[in-house]
Write a protein that holds these residues in place. Structure first.
Motif, mmCIF file in Angstrom:
data_model
loop_
_atom_site.group_PDB
_atom_site.id
_atom_site.type_symbol
_atom_site.label_atom_id
_atom_site.label_comp_id
_atom_site.label_asym_id
_atom_site.label_seq_id
_atom_site.Cartn_x
_atom_site.Cartn_y
_atom_site.Cartn_z
ATOM 1 N N ASP A 47 -1.153 10.178 -7.642
ATOM 2 C CA ASP A 47 -1.368 9.039 -8.535
ATOM 3 C C ASP A 47 -0.789 7.750 -7.942
ATOM 4 O OD1 ASP A 47 -2.607 10.703 -10.338
ATOM 5 O OD2 ASP A 47 -0.785 11.050 -11.508
ATOM 6 N N GLY A 48 -1.600 6.714 -7.922
ATOM 7 C CA GLY A 48 -1.169 5.416 -7.424
ATOM 8 C C GLY A 48 -1.132 5.301 -5.916
ATOM 9 N N LYS B 12 0.850 -1.190 0.000
ATOM 10 C CA LYS B 12 0.000 0.000 0.000
ATOM 11 C C LYS B 12 0.884 1.239 0.000
ATOM 12 C CE LYS B 12 -3.931 -2.182 0.535
ATOM 13 N NZ LYS B 12 -5.124 -1.994 -0.242
ATOM 14 N N LYS B 13 0.424 2.277 -0.680
ATOM 15 C CA LYS B 13 1.163 3.532 -0.735
ATOM 16 C C LYS B 13 0.411 4.592 0.041
ATOM 17 C CE LYS B 13 3.614 2.981 -5.059
ATOM 18 N NZ LYS B 13 3.963 3.637 -6.322
ATOM 19 N N VAL C 251 1.438 19.852 1.544
ATOM 20 C CA VAL C 251 0.032 19.794 1.146
ATOM 21 C C VAL C 251 -0.149 20.320 -0.273
ATOM 22 C CG1 VAL C 251 -2.272 20.713 1.629
ATOM 23 C CG2 VAL C 251 -0.858 19.898 3.503
ATOM 24 N N ASN C 252 0.578 21.364 -0.641
ATOM 25 C CA ASN C 252 0.412 21.936 -1.976
ATOM 26 C C ASN C 252 1.018 21.056 -3.075
ATOM 27 O OD1 ASN C 252 3.101 22.447 -1.508
ATOM 28 N ND2 ASN C 252 2.962 24.663 -1.768
ATOM 29 N N GLU C 253 1.691 19.966 -2.728
ATOM 30 C CA GLU C 253 2.250 19.032 -3.707
ATOM 31 C C GLU C 253 1.368 17.803 -3.916
ATOM 32 O OE1 GLU C 253 7.015 19.656 -2.965
ATOM 33 O OE2 GLU C 253 5.944 18.273 -1.657
ATOM 34 N N LEU C 254 0.282 17.703 -3.178
ATOM 35 C CA LEU C 254 -0.558 16.507 -3.233
ATOM 36 C C LEU C 254 -1.114 16.232 -4.627
ATOM 37 C CD1 LEU C 254 -2.475 16.617 0.154
ATOM 38 C CD2 LEU C 254 -0.853 14.882 -0.618
#
Length: 140
Positions: free
Chosen positions: A96-97, A50-51, A88-91
């Motif tokens: 993806d994935g 899981k990621k 948070v601003n990179e979410l």
């Protein structure tokens, strides 16, 4: 860890065949073998890894605390997990994935992935409920 070491060893073994007489066939075989070995490294005890992304304002302090707690929780429960950290601003660019996003900051945006507020790992308040919410998502 052993599975990763084993896969790397097997990939090295497969790459030696690239330099033999029948190079085209061996390269195709090697590519398939590498893909198979990489798939094996993603599995542990029959379950897919899981990621999880842990996000906070600066991707340093509170996300590190939460990420370590999630790793401990997953290990204790026998769940194979890959935990990474970001701001948070990179979410948007890193979602993806991913199976789960845990934030130590309030997030209202829908990322198409379950989001759990993980400030309990920093404050110490309501940790059991937060851990249970994380386990519910990871065990799906």
């Amino acid at each position: 860890m052993f599975i990763v070491f084993f896969a790397i060893t097997q990939i090295r073994f497969a790459l030696r065949f690239v330099y033999s007489d029948n190079a085209k066939f061996n390269i195709a075989l090697c590519k398939k073998y590498v893909i198979l070995m990489l798939a094996i490294t993603k599995k542990k005890e029959g379950r897919m890894m899981k990621k999880v992304i842990v996000a906070c304002g600066g991707a340093v302090a509170t996300s590190t605390v939460a990420a370590n707690k999630i790793r401990e929780l997953a290990k204790r429960e026998g769940i194979s997990v890959e935990v990474s950290q970001c701001r948070v601003n990179e979410l948007d660019s890193k979602k993806d994935g991913v199976d789960l996003i845990v934030t130590t900051a309030r997030v209202r945006k829908d990322y198409g992935v379950p989001v759990i507020h993980g400030v309990a790992f920093v404050s110490g308040v309501n940790i059991a409920a937060t851990e249970q919410n994380i386990l519910n998502v990871l065990n799906q």
